[in-house]
Structure formats: structure tokens, C-alpha cells
Design an enzyme around this catalytic site. Structure first.
Site, short mmCIF file in Angstrom:
data_model
loop_
_atom_site.label_atom_id
_atom_site.label_comp_id
_atom_site.label_asym_id
_atom_site.label_seq_id
_atom_site.Cartn_x
_atom_site.Cartn_y
_atom_site.Cartn_z
N ASN A 1 3.51 1.66 -1.34
CA ASN A 1 2.88 1.69 -0.01
C ASN A 1 3.42 0.48 0.75
OD1 ASN A 1 1.36 3.71 -1.17
ND2 ASN A 1 -0.57 2.57 -1.19
N ASN B 1 -4.44 3.48 -6.91
CA ASN B 1 -3.88 3.03 -5.65
C ASN B 1 -4.10 1.53 -5.46
OD1 ASN B 1 -2.74 3.68 -2.89
ND2 ASN B 1 -4.65 2.68 -2.28
N GLU B 2 -3.01 0.77 -5.35
CA GLU B 2 -3.06 -0.64 -4.94
C GLU B 2 -4.01 -1.50 -5.74
OE1 GLU B 2 -3.77 -0.64 -0.72
OE2 GLU B 2 -1.78 0.17 -0.30
N GLU C 1 2.83 5.55 1.17
CA GLU C 1 2.09 5.26 2.41
C GLU C 1 2.95 4.41 3.31
OE1 GLU C 1 -1.84 3.41 2.19
OE2 GLU C 1 -2.32 4.62 0.44
N TYR D 1 3.40 -1.61 4.43
CA TYR D 1 2.88 -1.82 5.78
C TYR D 1 3.40 -3.09 6.44
CZ TYR D 1 -0.65 1.77 4.88
OH TYR D 1 -1.28 2.95 4.60
N HIS E 1 -8.65 5.86 -5.84
CA HIS E 1 -8.40 5.12 -4.60
C HIS E 1 -9.68 4.34 -4.26
CE1 HIS E 1 -5.62 5.09 -0.87
NE2 HIS E 1 -6.60 4.27 -0.56
N ARG F 1 -0.76 14.12 -0.22
CA ARG F 1 -1.32 13.19 -1.18
C ARG F 1 -2.79 12.93 -0.84
NH1 ARG F 1 -0.99 6.74 -1.19
NH2 ARG F 1 -2.35 6.51 -2.98
#
Ligand code: GBH
Length: 490
Positions: A314, A173-174, A386, A316, A129, A84
Site C-alpha cells: 500500500n 493489512n498494514e 492500495e 500513499y 483489516h 479487494r
């Protein structure tokens, strides 16, 4: 030595693909090479170097703009099933607009894609991103509703270039980081600090822009190429601080996950009703006549609803939530508090840290988050796009291996026990890279990059050996965790 949790052999089914992730600004460098335009991160690192640890910039980064062949080589030696990476908007369209396509930029990604395919690695593209062309920022960036069409135009150019070879896409992304770090606390580019309107406008436009890019793919490209497309959300799991905070935790989950997912994945679409309610109430109390959360028209709701072929997540970190005491709530900054909810976030008991102090590690959170997603949005395919651990850089990164082992155990439980359809998993990150405000002091790579070496040499860490072994055996067991055997797995 058999660690209790690993005396079992956790097998991953063939449908579960192993990959790794990176992003353009964080690895490429070549910030003005061969016709690339300037983006908001180029501008921020150059205009306010003091914001970045060690005055770091992404000007050279891991130099993947020149060293992509080596990235492909290590992806191949790991045995990755997919890689990715993201496209730099301004490298393809220097002004942000499709009037001029930069040939050298287009060729860069084309060569990368071909080299990956030659190795049998599926290229997996993120369109955006965080590196917005400055021209578009100067017109208001994500607060301007016209960005929806501009993003669509950019997406169409990228599809036209690569859709013949790409089977999996992510639009954005995010959005939570773009909007809340970029426009609310403003610590990230474009460095806009406007807590009232900007983050909410950004949120709405990001959802619409995503939907626009999805619809363009769906109507103009899918019939021919049959790929899959979604949006990657950063899902921060929320636990109640004490049992009496359970209601607030429900609201907190809608705030962290629902603001970016409800419009796409829920049956009714639009904002999560609980968030709509709280934002309206707050807005009136603050003296406004309308909600600060911009409403969706019925047409917009329909336009966004269902625009994902899988759910990309994603993961974390996890935080606990509790009501704030008087004077305790400051601003939305590094997730200490959520002013919109009058709530304070704290690391969960039994969580621990890598070097990043803003991401408490809590492996159970990844599973609980997926259970929540399934409950709220149904039995959708999930790809973990992620998951990663921050270290200070040693090659013997057994803490990172431990992190992956613990998270993959939870992922396996989610598949086996909760019957969640998880079809992919990407480590963040393939190589060390520009970790935003932290610069190069915080390392996420399973490969070390020597940033002092003009050649930016890549060296596998122990975690790279672990990952290669895991991919080869498709099982989490003692073999891949044995330090002596690890040395031979690459
Ligand atoms: C992911 O975001 C990103 O997609 C990826 O680009 C990033 O490298 C990775 O996380 C690791 O952070 O200490 O002020 O720099 C997850 C959200 C955003 C959480 C950045 C940590 C650090 C804030 N991350 N944040 S700061």
C-alpha cells in the site's frame, strides 16, 4: 491539449490487473446485524465518540452489508479485474473463536463472492483489516502470543468457506498501523498507549500470525485450490533530508519497511540487523536488560521466512528524515517523529497534499520504494494493493485523476525502466467510507457515497470515469484525461 508527460501512450501489459479496494469496518455497517460480534472499532467508536471527527461511527458506514449488490454493479461498470475487500472476523466468528460460526455472516461474503465471479471480477480477500473481536482484545489482542494460533484458527475457517472461489489472499493489512497506531500512540483501536513493549510484541506476533495463516493455506488448501497469499504492508518511503542524512535514511527504511518485511522476504529472515542493533542499544540505555524488540528463535525465523507468494504494497506517502534536535522528539504520533531512531520526519520538498494533512503526496516515492524492495528482497512479484487520494468530496475530482496519473506514470517507469514485476494495482477506494479518526470528512472513493441519504446512494466521480477509461484502453494517454470524453466512459 497535450500535457508534456502524456504525449506518450503508456500501455499496461495484460499481466497487469486493475482493481479497487475497501475494508469491512470502513464500508459494511451492520455492526450488530444478524449475529455479528463486537470488534475493537465498534467498541472504540461507542465508548469514545469524541475521538472521531463529527462523532462518526462505522455503525452504518456505506451500508455495504445491505448494499453489496450495488458495490458489485459499480465494480462491473468500472470494468474492474479484481475487487479487494476484507472479512470482518467477528461477523464470521462472533466471539473471535471457531466454536460458533455465524451463518448469516458466512453467507454475506459467499453471496458477494458469487456475484463478483458472475461479473468476471476476481474476488481478492484480506483476512484482517484491523477489526479484532473484543474477546480477543480482552485477552491482550496483538500483545498475546496466543493470537498466532487464534488467527490461524480464524484463517482456516475462512479458507474452508471460500478457498474454492478465491485465488488471491492477504492475511493482515498494514501491521505497522495496527501496532504503531493501535498500541504505541494508541490513537487507533484498541487505543493502547504503551510505547515501550506493546508495539514490538504486536509486530512480532503479527508476523508470526501471518506466517501461521500462510502455512495453513499452504499445507491444507493450496494443493487443492492453488491460490496465492501474502501480507499487505504500508510502505512509507523515506528520503534523507540533506545528503548527510543518507545513513539515517537507510535505517529509516529498515524501520518503516524492514520491520514488517525483512522476516518474510529477506534471505536470512528475522529482524533487519540494523534495527535489532539500534533497539538493543536503546533498550540498554533506557535501563532494560534485554532488547525491547522481542527476539525470534531460529525456529520462528524459519517459520516466517518465505511466507509470501507476492509482495503486496500500500503506498500513499513519503517523508524525509533527519536527526532530532534536543527536546524535539516527542512520541510516535502521526509520523512526526520516530523516537526509536531519534529522528524527525518532515514532508519532502515539492510534496503536496489532498485534504489529509498526514500524508504528503510524492509520486516518485512509489517507484523508489519498489526499487528498494527489489534490491533488498530480490525479483519478487509486486501487487500495489492500495494507492489513493483524499478529497473533501466534489464530483469533479480532477486532483484525484491527476494523482492517479502521476502515480501510474511512476508505476509504468518502474516496470519499463527498473524491470520490476508489477502484476496488479488497486485504487483506494472503490467508494467513500469511514476514514478512521477522520470519520466521513475525508473522502477516498472514486464513487461518492451520500452519507446523509438513508439509502447511501453511490455516484461516480470524474475519477471513476477516468479509471473505467484507463481499464478499457489499458493505456495512460490523453483520451482518458479529456474531460469531455470522460463523461461517456461509464
Ligand atoms: C490505509 O492506511 C488503510 O489501509 C486504509 O484503511 C485507509 O482508509 C487508507 O490508508 C487511507 O488512510 O488522520 O489520524 O485518521 C494508510 C495509513 C492510516 C495513513 C490512517 C493515514 C490517518 C491517521 N493511513 N492515517 S488519522
Amino acid at each position: 491539449l497535450c500535457r508534456v508527460s502524456l504525449c506518450i501512450n503508456l500501455k499496461f501489459p495484460p499481466l497487469f490487473k486493475f482493481g479497487a479496494a475497501t475494508s469491512s469496518y470502513q464500508i459494511e455497517g451492520g455492526w450488530d446485524a444478524d449475529g455479528k460480534g463486537e470488534n475493537v472499532w465498534d467498541r472504540l467508536v461507542h465508548s469514545k465518540p469524541e475521538l472521531f471527527n463529527g462523532n462518526a461511527t462505522g455503525d452504518v458506514a456505506a451500508n455495504s452489508f445491505h448494499k453489496w449488490r450495488e458495490d458489485v454493479k459499480i465494480a462491473a461498470e468500472l470494468g474492474l479485474q479484481f475487487y479487494r475487500f476484507s472479512i470482518s472476523w467477528a461477523r464470521i466468528l462472533p466471539t473471535g473463536f471457531p466454536n460458533k460460526i455465524n451463518k448469516a455472516g458466512a453467507k454475506y461474503y459467499s453471496d458477494l463472492i458469487d456475484a463478483l465471479l458472475d461479473e468476471g471480477i476476481a474476488p481478492f480477500i484480506t483476512l484482517y483489516h484491523w477489526d479484532l473481536p473484543v474477546k480477543i482484545q480482552d485477552l491482550g489482542g496483538w500483545t498475546n502470543p496466543l493470537i498466532v494460533n487464534w488467527f490461524g484458527d480464524y484463517a482456516r475457517v475462512v479458507y474452508s468457506l471460500y478457498a474454492d472461489r478465491i485465488k488471491t489472499w492477504l492475511t493482515i493489512n498494514e501491521a505497522i498501523i495496527i501496532c504503531d497506531y493501535g498500541y504505541n500512540s494508541g490513537v487507533f483501536a484498541p487505543n493502547v498507549k504503551e510505547q515501550i513493549f506493546a508495539p514490538n510484541l504486536c509486530n512480532k506476533h503479527a508476523l508470526l500470525a501471518h506466517a501461521k495463516a500462510y502455512r495453513i493455506y499452504d499445507t491444507e488448501f493450496r494443493p487443492k485450490f492453488n491460490g496465492r497469499i501474502s501480507i499487505a504492508n504500508n510502505l512509507i518511503w523515506i528520503e534523507p533530508r540533506t545528503p548527510k542524512d543518507e545513513e539515517l535514511a537507510k535505517l529509516g527504511r529498515e524501520y518503516m519497511a524492514g520491520r514488517f518485511a525483512h522476516a518474510i522476504f529477506s534471505k536470512n529472515g528475522g529482524w533487519p540487523p540494523s534495527i535489532e542493533k539500534v533497539m538493543f542499544k536503546n533498550s540498554l540505555a533506557q535501563g532494560f536488560t534485554h532488547s525491547r524488540l522481542p527476539a525470534f528463535t531460529e525456529e520462528e525465523k524459519e517459520f516466517i521466512k518465505g511466507t509470501a507468494d507476492f509482495l503486496a504494497m500500500n503506498y500513499y506517502t513519503t517523508y524525509t528524515i533527519r536527526p532530532g534536535k534536543k527536546g524535539e522528539i516527542t512520541e510516535f504520533l502521526f509520523l512526526k517523529s520516530l523516537p526509536d531512531l531519534d529522528a524527525v520526519l518532515e514532508p519532502p520538498p515539492n510534496s503536496y497534499y489532498g485534504v489529509s494533512r498526514v500524508m504528503p503526496i510524492y509520486p516518485q516515492g512509489i517507484r523508489r520504494q519498489m526499487v528498494w524492495l527489489k534490491k533488498h528482497y530480490g525479483d519478487v512479484d509486486i501487487v500495489i494493493t492500495e494507492n489513493g487520494y483524499s478529497s473533501s468530496g466534489q464530483l469533479d475530482d480532477y486532483n484525484r485523476i491527476d494523482y492517479y496519473e502521476k502515480h501510474l506514470e511512476q508505476v509504468h517507469l518502474a516496470m519499463e525502466v527498473d524491470k520490476i514485476n508489477i502484476t496488479g494495482y488497486a485504487v483506494w477506494s472503490l467508494i467513500d467510507n469511514f476514514e478512521w479518526l477522520d470519520g466521513y470528512s475525508t473522502k477516498f472513493g472514486i464513487y461518492d457515497v451520500d452519507f446523509k441519504d438513508p439509502d447511501r446512494r453511490r455516484t461516480p466521480r470524474a475519477s471513476a470515469h477516468f479509471y473505467a477509461c484507463l481499464i478499457k484502453t489499458r493505456a495512460l494517454n490523453n483520451t482518458c484525461l479529456n474531460k469531455d470524453l470522460l463523461a461517456d466512459s461509464l
